[in-house]
Design an enzyme around this catalytic site. Structure first.
Site, PDB file in Angstrom:
ATOM      1  N   ASP A 120      86.345  12.447  60.597  1.00 26.91           N
ATOM      2  CA  ASP A 120      86.557  13.559  61.541  1.00 26.91           C
ATOM      3  C   ASP A 120      87.012  13.003  62.884  1.00 26.91           C
ATOM      4  O   ASP A 120      87.372  13.755  63.781  1.00 26.91           O
ATOM      5  CB  ASP A 120      85.233  14.329  61.712  1.00 26.91           C
ATOM      6  N   THR A 177      81.891  10.622  61.049  1.00 27.83           N
ATOM      7  CA  THR A 177      81.959  11.802  61.926  1.00 27.83           C
ATOM      8  C   THR A 177      81.434  11.439  63.312  1.00 27.83           C
ATOM      9  O   THR A 177      81.102  12.330  64.093  1.00 27.83           O
ATOM     10  CB  THR A 177      81.146  12.992  61.361  1.00 27.83           C
ATOM     11  N   ARG A 197      82.404   8.258  65.966  1.00 26.56           N
ATOM     12  CA  ARG A 197      83.506   7.945  66.875  1.00 26.56           C
ATOM     13  C   ARG A 197      84.468   7.018  66.152  1.00 26.56           C
ATOM     14  O   ARG A 197      84.047   6.103  65.426  1.00 26.56           O
ATOM     15  CB  ARG A 197      82.989   7.249  68.146  1.00 26.56           C
ATOM     16  N   GLU A 247      92.658   8.888  68.461  1.00 24.13           N
ATOM     17  CA  GLU A 247      92.793  10.356  68.385  1.00 24.13           C
ATOM     18  C   GLU A 247      93.207  10.999  69.707  1.00 24.13           C
ATOM     19  O   GLU A 247      93.772  12.091  69.706  1.00 24.13           O
ATOM     20  CB  GLU A 247      91.485  10.982  67.890  1.00 24.13           C
TER      21      GLU A 247
HETATM   22  P1  NAD Z   1      71.724   9.873  68.961  1.00 23.84           P
HETATM   23  O1  NAD Z   1      71.742   9.078  70.216  1.00 23.84           O
HETATM   24  O2  NAD Z   1      70.695  10.943  68.793  1.00 23.84           O
HETATM   25  O3  NAD Z   1      71.559   8.876  67.709  1.00 23.84           O
HETATM   26  C1  NAD Z   1      72.245   7.685  67.584  1.00 23.84           C
HETATM   27  C2  NAD Z   1      71.333   6.738  66.826  1.00 23.84           C
HETATM   28  O4  NAD Z   1      72.083   5.557  66.536  1.00 23.84           O
HETATM   29  C3  NAD Z   1      70.102   6.305  67.620  1.00 23.84           C
HETATM   30  O5  NAD Z   1      68.939   6.557  66.863  1.00 23.84           O
HETATM   31  C4  NAD Z   1      70.323   4.821  67.852  1.00 23.84           C
HETATM   32  O6  NAD Z   1      69.107   4.073  67.843  1.00 23.84           O
HETATM   33  C5  NAD Z   1      71.196   4.473  66.657  1.00 23.84           C
HETATM   34  N1  NAD Z   1      71.937   3.228  66.805  1.00 23.84           N
HETATM   35  C6  NAD Z   1      72.379   2.619  67.927  1.00 23.84           C
HETATM   36  N2  NAD Z   1      73.025   1.479  67.612  1.00 23.84           N
HETATM   37  C7  NAD Z   1      72.991   1.373  66.261  1.00 23.84           C
HETATM   38  C8  NAD Z   1      73.483   0.427  65.340  1.00 23.84           C
HETATM   39  N3  NAD Z   1      74.132  -0.665  65.747  1.00 23.84           N
HETATM   40  N4  NAD Z   1      73.267   0.635  64.022  1.00 23.84           N
HETATM   41  C9  NAD Z   1      72.593   1.731  63.608  1.00 23.84           C
HETATM   42  N5  NAD Z   1      72.111   2.663  64.425  1.00 23.84           N
HETATM   43  C10 NAD Z   1      72.313   2.494  65.747  1.00 23.84           C
HETATM   44  O7  NAD Z   1      73.184  10.441  68.788  1.00 23.84           O
HETATM   45  P2  NAD Z   1      73.614  11.687  67.878  1.00 23.84           P
HETATM   46  O8  NAD Z   1      73.469  12.954  68.645  1.00 23.84           O
HETATM   47  O9  NAD Z   1      72.952  11.590  66.549  1.00 23.84           O
HETATM   48  O10 NAD Z   1      75.171  11.414  67.739  1.00 23.84           O
HETATM   49  C11 NAD Z   1      75.666  10.296  67.035  1.00 23.84           C
HETATM   50  C12 NAD Z   1      77.128  10.138  67.375  1.00 23.84           C
HETATM   51  O11 NAD Z   1      77.859  11.223  66.796  1.00 23.84           O
HETATM   52  C13 NAD Z   1      77.407  10.274  68.886  1.00 23.84           C
HETATM   53  O12 NAD Z   1      77.334   9.029  69.513  1.00 23.84           O
HETATM   54  C14 NAD Z   1      78.792  10.852  68.944  1.00 23.84           C
HETATM   55  O13 NAD Z   1      79.688   9.775  69.176  1.00 23.84           O
HETATM   56  C15 NAD Z   1      79.009  11.455  67.568  1.00 23.84           C
HETATM   57  N6  NAD Z   1      79.274  12.883  67.598  1.00 23.84           N
HETATM   58  C16 NAD Z   1      80.377  13.352  66.964  1.00 23.84           C
HETATM   59  C17 NAD Z   1      80.648  14.730  66.961  1.00 23.84           C
HETATM   60  C18 NAD Z   1      81.845  15.287  66.240  1.00 23.84           C
HETATM   61  O14 NAD Z   1      82.219  16.452  66.499  1.00 23.84           O
HETATM   62  N7  NAD Z   1      82.481  14.568  65.337  1.00 23.84           N
HETATM   63  C19 NAD Z   1      79.789  15.602  67.634  1.00 23.84           C
HETATM   64  C20 NAD Z   1      78.663  15.073  68.263  1.00 23.84           C
HETATM   65  C21 NAD Z   1      78.407  13.723  68.253  1.00 23.84           C
END
Ligand code: NAD
Length: 339
Positions: free
Chosen positions: A261, A235, A237, A266
């Site tokens: 998702d 969910t 990217r 996309e």
């Molecule tokens: P966030 O920045 O709070 O958390 C991302 C986490 O990933 C961080 O803790 C970071 O340290 C960690 N990270 C970075 N590189 C990593 C790796 N190689 N392996 C493991 N962990 C790693 O972001 P979030 O708000 O939790 O969002 C996460 C992702 O969800 C966003 O980047 C966005 O692309 C996606 N998202 C999707 C939707 C949707 O509707 N499907 C909505 C919002 C966000």
């Protein structure tokens, strides 16, 4: 800047209009809604606006940024958390600040993640159709208990940390993977490395951002590490997954099931009704043929609470910019603000 801040909102949907109209009521802000996405083909529409407001599939490469700067656009406001679709280096060069909405409702995405897991595991989407047709057979609907199964949460930020908590509530063993471990999460799971999480998990759920180091994180090698028959959930990217590799392993049965998702290609597909047009993406079409693949069209964020927060935070950032105040949710380095 004129007293009325002029905002060009690209990739506009009916619901964007509803929530942004409500958030800008009584404010010196005029929002114009463009259904088309922002790209090099449509950037001319931004002429005369102070701010462009964009979403996940707008394309802001360096040539677009350069043109926005030439048109005196003063800020790019992302109405989402991820910023992988913006050339930040080009924005820095042109002194164009970029703001985002880092946390609008992590619950929305975390809850949708579990909606996908439960639906795919217990075949609720199939049961729904069967029952409507008067077919009450349980053949083919067999699932497994989540209790005592292992989930690997890859990326434990805003969203992943909520997924970990929900999984813990289901009685699952939770493996946490994050280069910046948040020790508060140790109450809900154990931090480990990606390799161990892939090898030990019954369900792998992706919540890390898409960047150069995470592009195709799930590829031939990582898929071969996963347990035979495991479930993969994305969910975050689309670019985190090498889709061809996933399709191969779905065909061989090595990968048990897939819930997504988001999809790498996309843009140009999601967020529109295309039910009367021929699907041209053969990879996506192949994914749709699998009985053990569940796809939603980037709707994990889509709750009332999230849309309200997105509109209010974005509008607040635009107001801060117009007043020359510091931008709380600026992405990357802070270029000097233009008044
Ligand atoms: P966030 O920045 O709070 O958390 C991302 C986490 O990933 C961080 O803790 C970071 O340290 C960690 N990270 C970075 N590189 C990593 C790796 N190689 N392996 C493991 N962990 C790693 O972001 P979030 O708000 O939790 O969002 C996460 C992702 O969800 C966003 O980047 C966005 O692309 C996606 N998202 C999707 C939707 C949707 O509707 N499907 C909505 C919002 C966000």
């Amino acid at each position: 800047m004129s007293p009325n801040i002029k905002v060009a909102l690209f990739s506009a949907q009916k619901y964007d209009r509803e929530y942004f109209d409500s958030a800008t009521q009584h404010l010196p802000m005029q929002v114009e809604y463009f259904e088309s996405s922002l790209s090099h083909k449509t950037v001319a529409l931004a002429r005369g606006f102070d701010v462009v407001c964009v979403f996940v599939n707008d394309e802001l490469q360096s040539n677009v940024i350069q043109q926005l700067d030439e048109m005196n656009v003063r800020m790019i406001a992302l109405r989402c958390a991820g910023f992988n679709n913006v050339d930040l280096e080009a924005c820095r060069e042109h002194g164009l600040p970029v703001v985002r909405v880092p946390e609008y409702s992590p619950f929305a995405v975390a809850e949708h993640t579990f909606g996908l897991i439960l639906t795919l595991n217990r075949k609720i989407h199939k049961a729904f159709n069967r029952v409507r047709e008067g077919n009450f057979s349980l053949e083919g609907l067999l699932g497994f208990d989540l209790n005592k199964k292992t989930i690997g949460v890859i990326g434990c930020g805003n969203i992943g940390s909520r997924v970990a908590r929900i999984a813990h509530g289901f009685g699952m063993d939770v493996l946490l993977v994050d280069p910046n471990p948040n020790t508060e999460l140790e109450a809900f799971g154990d931090f480990t490395d990606l390799e161990a999480a892939l090898e030990e998990s019954d369900i792998v759920s992706l919540h890390c951002p898409l960047n150069d180091s995470t592009f195709h994180l799930i590829n031939d090698e990582s898929l071969d590490r996963m347990k035979i028959g495991a479930m993969l959930v994305n969910t975050s990217r689309g670019g985190l997954i090498e889709t061809h590799s996933v399709i191969q392993r779905l065909k061989s049965g090595q990968l048990g099931s897939l819930a997504i998702d988001v999809y790498e290609e996309e843009a140009g597909l999601f967020f529109r009704d295309r039910s009367a047009t021929v699907l041209k993406d053969d990879v996506f079409a192949r994914l749709l043929t699998f009985p053990n693949v569940l796809i939603t069209g980037h709707q994990a964020f889509f709750t009332h609470e999230a849309l309200k927060e997105i509109a209010e935070t974005t509008v607040s950032s635009i107001l801060s910019m117009s007043k020359g105040e510091p931008l709380e949710f600026q992405v990357g380095e802070k270029p000097a603000l233009s008044q």
